[in-house]
Design a protein around this motif. Structure first.
Motif, PDB file in Angstrom:
ATOM      1  N   PRO A   1       0.446  -1.272  -0.279  1.00 31.09           N
ATOM      2  CA  PRO A   1       0.267  -0.338   0.008  1.00 31.09           C
ATOM      3  C   PRO A   1       0.715   1.383   0.408  1.00 31.09           C
ATOM      4  O   PRO A   1       1.813   1.098   0.176  1.00 31.09           O
ATOM      5  CB  PRO A   1      -1.077  -0.746   1.911  1.00 31.09           C
ATOM      6  CG  PRO A   1      -0.521  -0.906   2.069  1.00 31.09           C
ATOM      7  CD  PRO A   1       0.829  -1.913   1.196  1.00 31.09           C
ATOM      8  N   VAL A   2       0.718   2.153  -1.015  1.00 28.13           N
ATOM      9  CA  VAL A   2       1.330   3.849  -0.535  1.00 28.13           C
ATOM     10  C   VAL A   2      -0.104   4.577  -0.297  1.00 28.13           C
ATOM     11  O   VAL A   2      -0.754   4.740  -1.258  1.00 28.13           O
ATOM     12  CB  VAL A   2       1.774   4.162  -2.340  1.00 28.13           C
ATOM     13  CG1 VAL A   2       2.903   5.106  -2.501  1.00 28.13           C
ATOM     14  CG2 VAL A   2       2.408   2.580  -2.501  1.00 28.13           C
ATOM     15  N   ARG A   3       0.949   5.654   0.374  1.00 24.33           N
ATOM     16  CA  ARG A   3      -0.583   6.930   0.409  1.00 24.33           C
ATOM     17  C   ARG A   3       0.190   8.209   0.340  1.00 24.33           C
ATOM     18  O   ARG A   3       1.781   8.485   0.164  1.00 24.33           O
ATOM     19  CB  ARG A   3      -0.379   6.938   2.512  1.00 24.33           C
ATOM     20  CG  ARG A   3      -1.097   5.283   2.660  1.00 24.33           C
ATOM     21  CD  ARG A   3      -1.756   5.290   4.298  1.00 24.33           C
ATOM     22  NE  ARG A   3      -2.512   4.553   4.702  1.00 24.33           N
ATOM     23  CZ  ARG A   3      -3.209   4.296   5.832  1.00 24.33           C
ATOM     24  NH1 ARG A   3      -3.060   5.969   6.840  1.00 24.33           N
ATOM     25  NH2 ARG A   3      -3.684   3.893   6.594  1.00 24.33           N
ATOM     26  N   LEU A   4      -0.658   9.270  -0.226  1.00 23.42           N
ATOM     27  CA  LEU A   4      -0.208  10.123  -1.050  1.00 23.42           C
ATOM     28  C   LEU A   4      -1.253  11.153   0.174  1.00 23.42           C
ATOM     29  O   LEU A   4      -1.690  11.474  -0.394  1.00 23.42           O
ATOM     30  CB  LEU A   4      -0.501   9.981  -2.637  1.00 23.42           C
ATOM     31  CG  LEU A   4       0.015  11.227  -2.860  1.00 23.42           C
ATOM     32  CD1 LEU A   4       1.224  11.982  -2.930  1.00 23.42           C
ATOM     33  CD2 LEU A   4      -0.770  11.353  -4.699  1.00 23.42           C
ATOM     34  N   SER A   5       0.428  12.034  -0.058  1.00 22.97           N
ATOM     35  CA  SER A   5      -0.065  13.210   0.568  1.00 22.97           C
ATOM     36  C   SER A   5       0.182  14.541   0.108  1.00 22.97           C
ATOM     37  O   SER A   5       1.566  14.491  -0.536  1.00 22.97           O
ATOM     38  CB  SER A   5       0.336  14.014   1.734  1.00 22.97           C
ATOM     39  OG  SER A   5      -1.084  14.967   2.522  1.00 22.97           O
ATOM     40  N   VAL A   6      -0.354  15.119  -0.714  1.00 25.49           N
ATOM     41  CA  VAL A   6      -0.204  16.529  -1.190  1.00 25.49           C
ATOM     42  C   VAL A   6      -0.165  17.949  -0.740  1.00 25.49           C
ATOM     43  O   VAL A   6      -1.564  18.424   0.057  1.00 25.49           O
ATOM     44  CB  VAL A   6      -0.886  16.404  -2.859  1.00 25.49           C
ATOM     45  CG1 VAL A   6      -0.001  18.012  -3.458  1.00 25.49           C
ATOM     46  CG2 VAL A   6      -0.672  15.892  -3.953  1.00 25.49           C
ATOM     47  N   ALA A   7       0.660  19.467  -0.792  1.00 27.81           N
ATOM     48  CA  ALA A   7      -0.100  20.449  -0.312  1.00 27.81           C
ATOM     49  C   ALA A   7       0.568  21.077  -1.362  1.00 27.81           C
ATOM     50  O   ALA A   7       1.597  21.005  -1.695  1.00 27.81           O
ATOM     51  CB  ALA A   7       0.942  20.562   1.166  1.00 27.81           C
TER      52      ALA A   7
END
Length: 357
Positions: free
Chosen positions: A289-295
Protein backbone atom coordinates in the motif's frame (compact mmCIF):
# COMPACT_ATOMS: atom_id res chain seq x y z
CA UNK A 1 -16.18 23.45 14.22
CA UNK A 2 -13.40 21.51 15.89
CA UNK A 3 -10.39 23.57 16.94
CA UNK A 4 -7.13 22.82 15.12
CA UNK A 5 -4.63 20.71 17.00
CA UNK A 6 -2.07 22.70 18.98
CA UNK A 7 1.23 21.06 18.14
CA UNK A 8 4.58 21.27 19.90
CA UNK A 9 7.85 19.43 19.41
CA UNK A 10 9.53 17.99 22.50
CA UNK A 11 13.19 17.04 22.20
CA UNK A 12 14.42 14.65 24.87
CA UNK A 13 18.16 14.67 25.49
CA UNK A 14 21.00 15.81 23.24
CA UNK A 15 19.95 14.05 20.03
CA UNK A 16 16.30 14.98 20.44
CA UNK A 17 17.25 18.53 21.32
CA UNK A 18 19.35 19.03 18.19
CA UNK A 19 16.56 17.76 15.94
CA UNK A 20 13.85 19.76 17.75
CA UNK A 21 15.91 22.95 17.49
CA UNK A 22 16.49 22.38 13.76
CA UNK A 23 12.74 21.86 13.18
CA UNK A 24 11.82 24.99 15.17
CA UNK A 25 14.29 27.06 13.15
CA UNK A 26 13.15 25.58 9.82
CA UNK A 27 9.51 26.41 10.59
CA UNK A 28 10.40 29.91 11.80
CA UNK A 29 8.83 29.15 15.16
CA UNK A 30 5.44 28.18 13.72
CA UNK A 31 6.06 24.71 15.17
CA UNK A 32 7.40 25.59 18.64
CA UNK A 33 9.73 23.29 20.53
CA UNK A 34 10.78 22.49 24.07
CA UNK A 35 13.96 20.57 24.91
CA UNK A 36 14.41 18.61 28.16
CA UNK A 37 17.98 17.77 29.11
CA UNK A 38 20.36 17.67 32.08
CA UNK A 39 23.30 19.11 30.16
CA UNK A 40 23.71 22.88 30.50
CA UNK A 41 26.02 23.07 27.48
CA UNK A 42 23.52 21.33 25.20
CA UNK A 43 20.65 23.47 26.42
CA UNK A 44 22.77 26.60 26.03
CA UNK A 45 23.50 25.81 22.38
CA UNK A 46 19.81 25.85 21.39
CA UNK A 47 18.73 28.76 19.20
CA UNK A 48 14.96 28.40 18.89
CA UNK A 49 13.69 26.19 21.74
CA UNK A 50 12.33 26.55 25.23
CA UNK A 51 14.92 24.81 27.49
CA UNK A 52 13.98 22.72 30.52
CA UNK A 53 16.72 21.55 32.88
CA UNK A 54 16.10 18.06 34.20
CA UNK A 55 17.56 17.12 37.56
CA UNK A 56 17.65 20.46 39.31
CA UNK A 57 16.74 18.67 42.55
CA UNK A 58 19.17 15.79 41.99
CA UNK A 59 22.73 15.87 43.33
CA UNK A 60 23.79 13.57 40.48
CA UNK A 61 22.84 16.14 37.85
CA UNK A 62 23.53 19.30 39.84
CA UNK A 63 26.65 20.03 37.79
CA UNK A 64 24.59 20.18 34.63
CA UNK A 65 27.12 18.07 32.75
CA UNK A 66 24.76 15.39 31.46
CA UNK A 67 23.41 12.08 32.70
CA UNK A 68 26.48 9.97 32.07
CA UNK A 69 24.21 7.49 30.30
CA UNK A 70 22.41 6.67 33.57
CA UNK A 71 18.83 6.09 32.39
CA UNK A 72 17.70 4.90 35.84
CA UNK A 73 18.70 8.20 37.47
CA UNK A 74 16.96 10.08 34.67
CA UNK A 75 13.76 8.16 35.41
CA UNK A 76 14.00 9.10 39.09
CA UNK A 77 14.62 12.75 38.22
CA UNK A 78 11.59 12.69 35.91
CA UNK A 79 9.44 11.35 38.74
CA UNK A 80 10.67 14.10 41.07
CA UNK A 81 9.85 16.79 38.48
CA UNK A 82 6.75 15.16 37.01
CA UNK A 83 4.57 18.14 37.88
CA UNK A 84 6.84 20.61 36.12
CA UNK A 85 7.24 18.34 33.09
CA UNK A 86 3.48 17.84 32.89
CA UNK A 87 3.00 21.62 32.95
CA UNK A 88 5.02 21.83 29.71
CA UNK A 89 2.04 20.15 28.04
CA UNK A 90 -0.40 22.91 29.00
CA UNK A 91 -2.48 23.86 25.97
CA UNK A 92 -0.92 21.17 23.76
CA UNK A 93 -3.15 18.67 21.97
CA UNK A 94 -0.46 16.93 19.87
CA UNK A 95 3.09 16.37 21.16
CA UNK A 96 5.68 15.48 18.54
CA UNK A 97 8.39 13.77 20.58
CA UNK A 98 11.90 13.14 19.26
CA UNK A 99 14.41 11.21 21.35
CA UNK A 100 17.72 9.49 20.82
CA UNK A 101 17.62 6.17 22.67
CA UNK A 102 20.60 4.23 23.95
CA UNK A 103 21.97 6.97 26.21
CA UNK A 104 20.61 8.43 29.42
CA UNK A 105 18.01 11.17 28.94
CA UNK A 106 16.23 9.89 25.84
CA UNK A 107 16.07 6.32 27.16
CA UNK A 108 15.13 7.21 30.72
CA UNK A 109 12.68 10.01 30.01
CA UNK A 110 10.74 8.75 26.99
CA UNK A 111 8.40 6.25 28.76
CA UNK A 112 7.73 8.67 31.63
CA UNK A 113 7.00 11.56 29.26
CA UNK A 114 4.54 9.43 27.26
CA UNK A 115 2.77 8.45 30.48
CA UNK A 116 2.42 12.11 31.48
CA UNK A 117 1.06 12.97 28.03
CA UNK A 118 -1.50 10.17 28.29
CA UNK A 119 -2.62 11.48 31.69
CA UNK A 120 -3.22 14.88 30.06
CA UNK A 121 -5.03 13.33 27.06
CA UNK A 122 -2.33 14.70 24.77
CA UNK A 123 -1.84 12.68 21.57
CA UNK A 124 1.76 11.77 20.78
CA UNK A 125 3.85 10.98 17.71
CA UNK A 126 7.30 9.66 18.65
CA UNK A 127 10.40 9.82 16.46
CA UNK A 128 12.90 7.48 18.18
CA UNK A 129 16.50 7.44 16.92
CA UNK A 130 18.76 4.44 17.60
CA UNK A 131 22.57 4.73 17.83
CA UNK A 132 25.18 4.31 15.13
CA UNK A 133 26.45 0.72 15.02
CA UNK A 134 29.96 2.01 15.76
CA UNK A 135 28.73 3.23 19.17
CA UNK A 136 28.93 -0.38 20.32
CA UNK A 137 26.69 -3.23 21.47
CA UNK A 138 26.08 -1.78 24.94
CA UNK A 139 24.37 1.33 23.58
CA UNK A 140 22.47 -0.72 21.03
CA UNK A 141 21.19 -3.02 23.79
CA UNK A 142 20.23 0.03 25.86
CA UNK A 143 18.34 1.41 22.86
CA UNK A 144 16.45 -1.86 22.49
CA UNK A 145 15.54 -1.80 26.18
CA UNK A 146 14.30 1.79 25.87
CA UNK A 147 12.16 0.91 22.84
CA UNK A 148 10.71 -2.03 24.78
CA UNK A 149 9.97 0.19 27.80
CA UNK A 150 8.03 2.57 25.55
CA UNK A 151 6.10 -0.25 23.85
CA UNK A 152 2.38 0.34 24.01
CA UNK A 153 2.81 3.96 25.10
CA UNK A 154 1.90 6.90 22.88
CA UNK A 155 -0.18 6.93 19.72
CA UNK A 156 2.39 6.46 16.98
CA UNK A 157 6.05 5.50 17.25
CA UNK A 158 8.44 5.73 14.31
CA UNK A 159 11.94 4.33 14.73
CA UNK A 160 14.98 5.49 12.78
CA UNK A 161 18.61 4.37 12.73
CA UNK A 162 21.37 6.98 12.82
CA UNK A 163 23.28 4.87 10.30
CA UNK A 164 20.38 5.09 7.83
CA UNK A 165 19.73 8.79 8.48
CA UNK A 166 23.39 9.72 7.97
CA UNK A 167 23.97 7.40 5.04
CA UNK A 168 27.09 5.48 4.26
CA UNK A 169 29.13 7.88 2.15
CA UNK A 170 32.73 6.76 1.94
CA UNK A 171 35.08 8.83 4.07
CA UNK A 172 32.39 10.79 5.91
CA UNK A 173 33.72 12.31 9.14
CA UNK A 174 32.21 11.59 12.53
CA UNK A 175 31.05 15.20 12.92
CA UNK A 176 29.50 15.22 9.45
CA UNK A 177 27.72 11.90 10.08
CA UNK A 178 26.01 13.16 13.25
CA UNK A 179 25.12 16.45 11.54
CA UNK A 180 23.67 14.68 8.51
CA UNK A 181 21.57 12.34 10.67
CA UNK A 182 20.14 15.38 12.48
CA UNK A 183 19.52 17.29 9.26
CA UNK A 184 17.83 14.35 7.48
CA UNK A 185 15.35 13.68 10.29
CA UNK A 186 14.69 17.40 10.86
CA UNK A 187 14.06 17.92 7.14
CA UNK A 188 11.63 15.00 7.05
CA UNK A 189 9.75 16.22 10.13
CA UNK A 190 9.60 19.75 8.71
CA UNK A 191 8.19 18.55 5.39
CA UNK A 192 5.52 16.53 7.19
CA UNK A 193 4.56 19.62 9.17
CA UNK A 194 4.30 21.60 5.93
CA UNK A 195 2.01 18.93 4.47
CA UNK A 196 -0.44 19.52 7.30
CA UNK A 197 0.03 23.25 7.79
CA UNK A 198 -0.70 24.49 4.26
CA UNK A 199 -3.70 24.19 1.91
CA UNK A 200 -3.83 20.67 0.55
CA UNK A 201 -5.95 18.57 -1.77
CA UNK A 202 -4.73 15.41 -0.06
CA UNK A 203 -4.02 16.62 3.46
CA UNK A 204 -1.71 15.00 5.97
CA UNK A 205 -3.11 16.76 9.02
CA UNK A 206 -2.39 15.45 12.55
CA UNK A 207 -5.52 13.31 12.50
CA UNK A 208 -4.51 11.64 9.25
CA UNK A 209 -0.98 11.06 10.51
CA UNK A 210 -2.25 9.60 13.77
CA UNK A 211 -4.49 7.26 11.77
CA UNK A 212 -1.27 5.55 10.71
CA UNK A 213 -1.06 4.25 14.29
CA UNK A 214 -3.75 1.72 13.36
CA UNK A 215 -1.47 0.10 10.79
CA UNK A 216 2.13 1.27 11.04
CA UNK A 217 4.66 1.64 13.79
CA UNK A 218 8.22 0.56 14.34
CA UNK A 219 11.22 0.84 12.03
CA UNK A 220 10.94 3.40 9.23
CA UNK A 221 13.24 4.40 6.36
CA UNK A 222 13.17 8.10 5.38
CA UNK A 223 14.14 9.96 2.25
CA UNK A 224 13.83 13.66 1.38
CA UNK A 225 14.51 15.47 -1.87
CA UNK A 226 14.08 18.90 -3.45
CA UNK A 227 14.18 20.16 -7.00
CA UNK A 228 13.90 23.48 -8.84
CA UNK A 229 13.40 24.42 -12.48
CA UNK A 230 12.52 22.25 -15.48
CA UNK A 231 14.04 19.08 -13.96
CA UNK A 232 12.63 19.69 -10.49
CA UNK A 233 10.74 16.42 -10.17
CA UNK A 234 13.65 14.27 -11.36
CA UNK A 235 16.02 16.08 -9.01
CA UNK A 236 13.66 15.72 -6.04
CA UNK A 237 13.13 12.03 -6.75
CA UNK A 238 16.88 11.52 -7.06
CA UNK A 239 17.39 13.02 -3.61
CA UNK A 240 14.51 11.18 -1.95
CA UNK A 241 15.02 7.70 -3.41
CA UNK A 242 18.38 7.43 -5.12
CA UNK A 243 20.83 9.30 -2.93
CA UNK A 244 23.74 6.84 -3.03
CA UNK A 245 24.63 7.47 0.62
CA UNK A 246 21.13 7.18 2.11
CA UNK A 247 20.23 4.27 -0.17
CA UNK A 248 16.46 4.37 0.34
CA UNK A 249 15.94 2.69 -3.03
CA UNK A 250 18.03 -0.30 -1.91
CA UNK A 251 15.79 -0.83 1.14
CA UNK A 252 12.50 -0.84 -0.76
CA UNK A 253 12.18 -4.64 -0.70
CA UNK A 254 11.83 -4.52 3.10
CA UNK A 255 8.95 -2.02 2.97
CA UNK A 256 5.45 -3.14 3.93
CA UNK A 257 3.85 0.25 3.19
CA UNK A 258 4.92 3.68 1.96
CA UNK A 259 3.89 7.26 2.59
CA UNK A 260 4.69 9.85 -0.11
CA UNK A 261 4.43 13.59 0.48
CA UNK A 262 4.64 16.12 -2.36
CA UNK A 263 4.92 19.88 -1.78
CA UNK A 264 4.87 22.41 -4.60
CA UNK A 265 3.46 25.71 -5.78
CA UNK A 266 0.31 26.31 -7.77
CA UNK A 267 2.22 25.21 -10.85
CA UNK A 268 2.51 21.66 -9.45
CA UNK A 269 1.25 19.34 -12.16
CA UNK A 270 -1.08 16.38 -11.72
CA UNK A 271 1.36 14.26 -13.72
CA UNK A 272 4.16 15.02 -11.24
CA UNK A 273 2.04 13.69 -8.37
CA UNK A 274 1.26 10.59 -10.39
CA UNK A 275 4.93 10.14 -11.25
CA UNK A 276 5.82 10.30 -7.56
CA UNK A 277 3.40 7.50 -6.73
CA UNK A 278 4.45 5.37 -9.69
CA UNK A 279 8.16 5.84 -8.97
CA UNK A 280 7.73 4.71 -5.37
CA UNK A 281 5.25 1.92 -6.09
CA UNK A 282 7.55 0.56 -8.80
CA UNK A 283 10.28 -0.08 -6.22
CA UNK A 284 8.05 -1.91 -3.74
CA UNK A 285 6.91 -5.53 -3.58
CA UNK A 286 3.63 -6.01 -5.51
CA UNK A 287 0.54 -5.13 -3.50
CA UNK A 288 2.37 -2.83 -1.07
CA UNK A 289 0.00 0.00 0.00
CA UNK A 290 1.06 3.56 -0.84
CA UNK A 291 -0.45 6.71 0.68
CA UNK A 292 -0.11 10.09 -0.99
CA UNK A 293 -0.32 13.56 0.52
CA UNK A 294 -0.02 16.80 -1.46
CA UNK A 295 0.22 20.39 -0.21
CA UNK A 296 0.47 23.67 -2.12
CA UNK A 297 2.53 26.66 -0.96
CA UNK A 298 2.46 29.88 -3.01
CA UNK A 299 6.11 30.53 -2.18
CA UNK A 300 7.08 27.08 -3.51
CA UNK A 301 6.31 27.97 -7.14
CA UNK A 302 8.89 26.45 -9.47
CA UNK A 303 9.99 23.86 -6.90
CA UNK A 304 9.03 20.37 -5.77
CA UNK A 305 9.82 18.84 -2.36
CA UNK A 306 9.35 15.14 -1.69
CA UNK A 307 9.37 13.15 1.53
CA UNK A 308 9.11 9.36 1.42
CA UNK A 309 8.70 6.94 4.33
CA UNK A 310 9.01 3.17 4.01
CA UNK A 311 7.35 1.33 6.91
CA UNK A 312 8.95 -2.03 7.70
CA UNK A 313 5.87 -3.24 9.59
CA UNK A 314 2.24 -2.71 8.65
CA UNK A 315 -0.96 -4.37 9.84
CA UNK A 316 -2.21 -6.85 7.26
CA UNK A 317 0.92 -6.51 5.13
CA UNK A 318 2.03 -10.09 5.63
CA UNK A 319 -1.29 -11.40 4.37
CA UNK A 320 -1.32 -9.08 1.35
CA UNK A 321 2.30 -9.86 0.54
CA UNK A 322 1.63 -13.57 0.67
CA UNK A 323 -1.23 -13.17 -1.78
CA UNK A 324 0.69 -10.81 -4.08
CA UNK A 325 1.92 -12.14 -7.45
CA UNK A 326 5.59 -12.41 -8.34
CA UNK A 327 7.32 -9.60 -10.21
CA UNK A 328 6.87 -9.84 -14.01
CA UNK A 329 9.58 -11.00 -16.37
CA UNK A 330 11.49 -8.38 -18.33
CA UNK A 331 9.37 -6.84 -21.05
CA UNK A 332 6.11 -8.07 -19.54
CA UNK A 333 3.53 -5.61 -18.24
CA UNK A 334 3.32 -5.73 -14.45
CA UNK A 335 -0.45 -5.34 -14.65
CA UNK A 336 -0.78 -8.08 -17.21
CA UNK A 337 1.51 -10.42 -15.26
CA UNK A 338 -0.65 -9.87 -12.20
CA UNK A 339 -3.80 -10.66 -14.15
CA UNK A 340 -5.25 -7.32 -13.14
CA UNK A 341 -8.36 -5.77 -14.66
CA UNK A 342 -7.05 -2.79 -16.61
CA UNK A 343 -10.50 -1.19 -16.46
CA UNK A 344 -9.91 -0.64 -12.73
CA UNK A 345 -8.22 2.74 -12.05
CA UNK A 346 -4.48 2.50 -11.45
CA UNK A 347 -4.58 4.12 -8.01
CA UNK A 348 -6.90 1.36 -6.81
CA UNK A 349 -4.84 -1.43 -8.36
CA UNK A 350 -1.59 -0.25 -6.70
CA UNK A 351 -3.25 0.13 -3.31
CA UNK A 352 -3.07 3.92 -3.14
CA UNK A 353 -5.09 5.36 -0.25
CA UNK A 354 -6.22 8.96 -0.57
CA UNK A 355 -6.72 10.79 2.74
CA UNK A 356 -9.26 13.56 2.08
CA UNK A 357 -8.50 17.09 3.22
Amino acid sequence: MESPAVQRVFGLGGCGGRVADAVARATAGHLPATVIDCDFASLGSLKACQPFFLGQNSSRFSGGQGSGGDAASVRMAAEEQSGAISALLDGVSLAIVVAGVGGGVGSGLLPAFLDLAAERNVRTIVFAVTPFAMEGPERLRAAGAAISAAEGKGDLRLQFSNDDLAGRAAGITLEAAFARATDTLAAGMTLFWRLGAHPAYLALDPGALLSLAVDGRGAVDLGVGRGRGPDRFADAMEGALRDPALGLERRADAARAALVGVIGGRDLRLAECGDAVRSVAGLLPPGTPVRLSVALEPEAEGTVSLVVMFFRSWAGADESAAAAPARPDAGESADAAAGQDLDVPTYIRIGLRIDPA
